[in-house]
Design a protein around this motif. Structure first.
Motif, PDB file in Angstrom:
ATOM      1  N   GLN A  68     -22.689 -38.907 -16.179  1.00 25.42           N
ATOM      2  CA  GLN A  68     -21.581 -38.079 -15.496  1.00 25.42           C
ATOM      3  C   GLN A  68     -21.051 -37.656 -13.821  1.00 25.42           C
ATOM      4  OE1 GLN A  68     -22.967 -34.340 -16.854  1.00 25.42           O
ATOM      5  NE2 GLN A  68     -24.759 -34.868 -18.034  1.00 25.42           N
ATOM      6  N   THR A 113     -23.642 -40.718 -11.561  1.00 21.75           N
ATOM      7  CA  THR A 113     -25.354 -40.096 -11.835  1.00 21.75           C
ATOM      8  C   THR A 113     -24.788 -38.819 -10.913  1.00 21.75           C
ATOM      9  OG1 THR A 113     -27.769 -40.442 -11.577  1.00 21.75           O
ATOM     10  CG2 THR A 113     -26.267 -41.401 -10.256  1.00 21.75           C
ATOM     11  N   PHE A 114     -26.031 -38.646 -10.581  1.00 21.94           N
ATOM     12  CA  PHE A 114     -26.031 -37.312  -9.760  1.00 21.94           C
ATOM     13  C   PHE A 114     -26.772 -37.944  -7.971  1.00 21.94           C
ATOM     14  CE2 PHE A 114     -25.993 -35.427 -13.408  1.00 21.94           C
ATOM     15  CZ  PHE A 114     -24.924 -34.471 -13.669  1.00 21.94           C
ATOM     16  N   GLN A 135     -29.072 -34.834  -4.965  1.00 27.89           N
ATOM     17  CA  GLN A 135     -30.222 -34.921  -5.292  1.00 27.89           C
ATOM     18  C   GLN A 135     -31.489 -36.257  -4.579  1.00 27.89           C
ATOM     19  OE1 GLN A 135     -32.085 -32.385  -5.570  1.00 27.89           O
ATOM     20  NE2 GLN A 135     -31.598 -30.839  -7.434  1.00 27.89           N
ATOM     21  N   ARG A 191     -35.155 -36.678  -4.297  1.00 23.76           N
ATOM     22  CA  ARG A 191     -36.063 -37.156  -4.932  1.00 23.76           C
ATOM     23  C   ARG A 191     -36.590 -37.502  -4.607  1.00 23.76           C
ATOM     24  NH1 ARG A 191     -30.567 -37.404  -8.310  1.00 23.76           N
ATOM     25  NH2 ARG A 191     -30.406 -39.500  -7.419  1.00 23.76           N
ATOM     26  N   PHE A 201     -34.461 -31.236 -17.310  1.00 23.12           N
ATOM     27  CA  PHE A 201     -33.546 -31.193 -16.762  1.00 23.12           C
ATOM     28  C   PHE A 201     -33.253 -32.819 -15.824  1.00 23.12           C
ATOM     29  CE2 PHE A 201     -33.275 -26.857 -16.406  1.00 23.12           C
ATOM     30  CZ  PHE A 201     -32.835 -26.431 -17.568  1.00 23.12           C
ATOM     31  N   TYR A 207     -32.030 -35.424 -16.789  1.00 20.70           N
ATOM     32  CA  TYR A 207     -30.530 -36.770 -17.054  1.00 20.70           C
ATOM     33  C   TYR A 207     -31.172 -38.271 -17.548  1.00 20.70           C
ATOM     34  CZ  TYR A 207     -26.166 -38.896 -16.370  1.00 20.70           C
ATOM     35  OH  TYR A 207     -24.657 -39.740 -16.760  1.00 20.70           O
ATOM     36  N   LEU A 225     -34.131 -39.910 -12.895  1.00 26.24           N
ATOM     37  CA  LEU A 225     -34.824 -39.954 -11.685  1.00 26.24           C
ATOM     38  C   LEU A 225     -35.837 -39.398 -10.856  1.00 26.24           C
ATOM     39  CD1 LEU A 225     -31.487 -41.357 -10.148  1.00 26.24           C
ATOM     40  CD2 LEU A 225     -32.606 -42.742 -11.324  1.00 26.24           C
ATOM     41  N   PHE A 226     -35.808 -38.369 -11.028  1.00 24.95           N
ATOM     42  CA  PHE A 226     -36.766 -37.418 -10.367  1.00 24.95           C
ATOM     43  C   PHE A 226     -38.363 -37.830 -11.174  1.00 24.95           C
ATOM     44  CE2 PHE A 226     -33.923 -34.194  -9.007  1.00 24.95           C
ATOM     45  CZ  PHE A 226     -34.053 -33.918  -7.407  1.00 24.95           C
ATOM     46  N   ASP A 248     -34.736 -33.240 -21.161  1.00 27.54           N
ATOM     47  CA  ASP A 248     -33.647 -32.807 -21.386  1.00 27.54           C
ATOM     48  C   ASP A 248     -32.897 -32.743 -22.040  1.00 27.54           C
ATOM     49  OD1 ASP A 248     -31.030 -33.811 -18.817  1.00 27.54           O
ATOM     50  OD2 ASP A 248     -30.156 -33.714 -20.947  1.00 27.54           O
ATOM     51  N   SER A 249     -31.633 -31.955 -22.972  1.00 25.87           N
ATOM     52  CA  SER A 249     -31.360 -32.307 -24.488  1.00 25.87           C
ATOM     53  C   SER A 249     -30.118 -32.715 -24.728  1.00 25.87           C
ATOM     54  CB  SER A 249     -30.480 -30.592 -24.001  1.00 25.87           C
ATOM     55  OG  SER A 249     -29.598 -30.940 -23.545  1.00 25.87           O
ATOM     56  N   ASN A 298     -34.351 -28.318 -25.659  1.00 23.92           N
ATOM     57  CA  ASN A 298     -33.573 -27.535 -25.208  1.00 23.92           C
ATOM     58  C   ASN A 298     -34.905 -26.796 -24.079  1.00 23.92           C
ATOM     59  OD1 ASN A 298     -33.185 -24.389 -23.692  1.00 23.92           O
ATOM     60  ND2 ASN A 298     -31.312 -24.832 -25.451  1.00 23.92           N
ATOM     61  N   VAL A 299     -34.792 -26.744 -23.093  1.00 24.75           N
ATOM     62  CA  VAL A 299     -35.618 -26.550 -21.782  1.00 24.75           C
ATOM     63  C   VAL A 299     -35.796 -24.898 -22.013  1.00 24.75           C
ATOM     64  CG1 VAL A 299     -35.583 -25.679 -19.509  1.00 24.75           C
ATOM     65  CG2 VAL A 299     -35.446 -27.931 -19.906  1.00 24.75           C
ATOM     66  N   PHE A 300     -35.160 -24.493 -21.939  1.00 25.40           N
ATOM     67  CA  PHE A 300     -34.913 -22.785 -22.552  1.00 25.40           C
ATOM     68  C   PHE A 300     -36.546 -22.657 -23.710  1.00 25.40           C
ATOM     69  CE2 PHE A 300     -31.593 -22.405 -19.770  1.00 25.40           C
ATOM     70  CZ  PHE A 300     -31.460 -20.939 -19.403  1.00 25.40           C
ATOM     71  N   ASP A 352     -34.006 -28.628 -12.232  1.00 23.35           N
ATOM     72  CA  ASP A 352     -32.983 -29.205 -11.569  1.00 23.35           C
ATOM     73  C   ASP A 352     -31.467 -28.710 -12.692  1.00 23.35           C
ATOM     74  OD1 ASP A 352     -30.758 -30.258  -9.517  1.00 23.35           O
ATOM     75  OD2 ASP A 352     -31.354 -32.320 -10.515  1.00 23.35           O
ATOM     76  N   PRO A 353     -31.618 -27.696 -13.069  1.00 27.42           N
ATOM     77  CA  PRO A 353     -30.645 -27.303 -14.254  1.00 27.42           C
ATOM     78  C   PRO A 353     -29.586 -27.607 -13.655  1.00 27.42           C
ATOM     79  CG  PRO A 353     -31.517 -25.651 -13.239  1.00 27.42           C
ATOM     80  CD  PRO A 353     -32.003 -26.288 -12.218  1.00 27.42           C
TER      81      PRO A 353
HETATM   82  N1  SAH Z   1     -32.384 -33.815 -12.291  1.00 28.91           N
HETATM   83  C1  SAH Z   1     -31.263 -34.579 -12.542  1.00 28.91           C
HETATM   84  C2  SAH Z   1     -29.992 -33.675 -12.668  1.00 28.91           C
HETATM   85  C3  SAH Z   1     -29.527 -33.096 -13.986  1.00 28.91           C
HETATM   86  S1  SAH Z   1     -27.565 -32.344 -14.640  1.00 28.91           S
HETATM   87  C4  SAH Z   1     -30.989 -35.627 -11.770  1.00 28.91           C
HETATM   88  O1  SAH Z   1     -31.476 -35.931 -10.525  1.00 28.91           O
HETATM   89  O2  SAH Z   1     -30.257 -36.916 -12.186  1.00 28.91           O
HETATM   90  C5  SAH Z   1     -28.404 -31.802 -15.475  1.00 28.91           C
HETATM   91  C6  SAH Z   1     -29.185 -32.099 -16.774  1.00 28.91           C
HETATM   92  O3  SAH Z   1     -29.457 -30.985 -17.084  1.00 28.91           O
HETATM   93  C7  SAH Z   1     -28.163 -32.975 -17.581  1.00 28.91           C
HETATM   94  O4  SAH Z   1     -28.552 -33.848 -18.305  1.00 28.91           O
HETATM   95  C8  SAH Z   1     -27.591 -32.105 -19.143  1.00 28.91           C
HETATM   96  O5  SAH Z   1     -27.797 -33.342 -20.470  1.00 28.91           O
HETATM   97  C9  SAH Z   1     -29.573 -31.165 -19.133  1.00 28.91           C
HETATM   98  N2  SAH Z   1     -29.400 -29.915 -19.830  1.00 28.91           N
HETATM   99  C10 SAH Z   1     -28.086 -29.099 -19.951  1.00 28.91           C
HETATM  100  N3  SAH Z   1     -28.709 -27.827 -21.224  1.00 28.91           N
HETATM  101  C11 SAH Z   1     -29.579 -27.699 -20.854  1.00 28.91           C
HETATM  102  C12 SAH Z   1     -30.992 -27.479 -21.717  1.00 28.91           C
HETATM  103  N4  SAH Z   1     -30.841 -26.274 -22.274  1.00 28.91           N
HETATM  104  N5  SAH Z   1     -32.003 -28.525 -22.109  1.00 28.91           N
HETATM  105  C13 SAH Z   1     -31.853 -29.490 -21.131  1.00 28.91           C
HETATM  106  N6  SAH Z   1     -31.656 -30.316 -20.968  1.00 28.91           N
HETATM  107  C14 SAH Z   1     -30.180 -29.282 -20.820  1.00 28.91           C
END
Ligand code: SAH
Length: 385
Positions: free
Chosen positions: A192, A196-197, A200, A204, A219, A221, A224-225, A240-241, A267-269, A288-289
């Motif tokens: 992504q 990566t991101f 953060q 982290r 979330f 990814y 890394l956290f 992660d999904s 799915n986190v929800f 970290d959505p």
């Molecule tokens: N915390 C990560 C970055 C997260 S980016 C870091 O520090 O690198 C957001 C992530 O959320 C992505 O990997 C994506 O696949 C995931 N994602 C998006 N919607 C989701 C959901 N509903 N449930 C679980 N993961 C989800």
């Protein structure tokens, strides 16, 4: 050099510190994409800018000085950006070298992962001077590999093709980088953003200092956290999904010889609802959505989403536990983010102390007069009940 004339409103915007001039403030222009002189209608010199004929953001100012914007200018500006990062003392080999407008280099981002520099040229004006820009990056960073990740959709607004190009290769599919105590793998071609991101990174590392007990990384990814927390806690559940993200996450755990991290594809929800029902508790939670509000029109819906996951995370936080909650939606500003957290705390019935307010990593500089340079906000909350 070609000259573009802008309106008094456009000139005022630039004087107040914002480098973007919209199409509606361009009064006269006959020039191909590239660097142009900018004047007001009384021939007063305002500076030089990147000119993007197809874009709504027609001009992006580079300088107010009457100086040559040539290969050496780009070299100096990129070298200054790199020097600000002080790479020798970062304790990280994955970091942002250039944060576009945040570094006075509009529409240019460059991220470094060890030997690899990943670059994005995000405007037609910048694309027109790409040779100078790439030469400047090459001179300052001297990376072994350079990848252009020009496959991001913002290029569509500039009528530019979406492409991925190896400028210096062949580049391995996975490269290794360091972040504090953690080693990690990045996939520059497919990851992504630029891999990566990086925004953060400091947060982290902070979690690697304050996490404890049973941790939950939502979330995650590529983990890394979770990796930072795995080094200092009893156990981590990381969610992660995306199965492909978790594959790399698992490789990352191996690389760090960590066997206390459990990777969960979900799915986190849904998972939070399940954990709540089961009465699970965690001492440290990271939330970290992705950006739920990609447009202004999506703000209300996004806030409902943020509130739901924050409320549930608060409910499953153990007494004395720590919740790190973040949002990277530019359209959900700091005020709205904290209102949402307050409302979730109130509904959760928990007493939560705001221990730290954080933002994006310092190598993603936020310029006060350019709000678009800042988007990430976060809060460390501690349960005091
Ligand atoms: N915390 C990560 C970055 C997260 S980016 C870091 O520090 O690198 C957001 C992530 O959320 C992505 O990997 C994506 O696949 C995931 N994602 C998006 N919607 C989701 C959901 N509903 N449930 C679980 N993961 C989800």
């Amino acid at each position: 050099m070609d000259t573009v004339i802008i309106s008094p409103r456009g000139a005022r915007r630039w004087r107040r510190g914002h480098p973007w001039i919209y199409r509606s403030d361009v009064e006269h222009a006959h020039a191909p994409a590239g660097v142009v002189r900018v004047e007001d209608s009384h021939e007063n010199y305002l500076g030089q800018a990147l000119w993007s004929p197809p874009s709504e953001i027609s001009l992006r100012f580079l300088t107010a000085q009457d100086e040559p914007v040539d290969a050496d200018w780009w070299k100096d500006r990129v070298a200054e950006a790199l020097a600000l990062r002080d790479p020798e003392h970062l304790n990280a080999t994955g970091f942002r070298v250039v944060h576009a407008e945040g570094d006075g280099l509009p529409s240019l981002t460059a991220d470094r992962y060890g030997d690899v520099l990943v670059v994005q040229l995000l405007s037609a004006g910048l694309e027109a001077v790409r040779d100078d820009v790439l030469a400047a990056l090459e001179a300052a960073v001297a990376p072994k590999f350079i990848l252009l990740r020009n496959d991001t959709s913002v290029r569509r607004h500039e009528d530019l093709p979406l492409t991925i190009e190896e400028i210096r290769g062949p580049i391995p599919e996975l490269v290794q980088a360091v972040e504090g105590a953690v080693q990690y793998l990045v996939a520059p071609h497919t990851g992504q953003k630029t891999g990566t991101f990086l925004d953060q990174r400091e947060n982290r590392i902070m979690m690697g200092e304050i996490a404890r007990g049973k941790a939950l990384d939502l979330f995650t990814y590529q983990g890394l956290f979770a990796l930072q927390m795995g080094k200092v806690t009893e156990s981590v559940v990381a969610v992660d999904s995306s199965a492909t993200a978790l594959e790399i996450a698992a490789k990352n755990a191996e690389l760090n010889a960590l066997d206390n991290v459990e990777w969960v594809e979900a799915n986190v929800f849904d998972l939070l609802r399940e954990y709540e029902r089961e009465g699970r508790r965690f001492d440290t939670i990271v939330l970290d959505p992705p950006a739920f509000a990609r447009q202004r029109s999506a703000i209300d819906r996004a806030l409902r989403g943020y509130k739901e996951i924050n409320l549930r995370a608060m409910r499953i936080l153990a007494p004395g536990g720590i919740l790190f909650s973040a949002s990277c939606s530019f359209h959900v500003g700091r005020d709205r983010f904290f209102e949402m957290l307050t409302s979730a705390a109130s509904d959760s019935g928990r007493r939560l102390v705001l221990e730290r307010v954080v933002g994006q990593c310092r190598d993603h500089p936020v310029v006060l007069t350019i709000p678009e340079t800042g988007y990430l906000k976060g809060a460390v909350l501690r349960s005091a009940d």
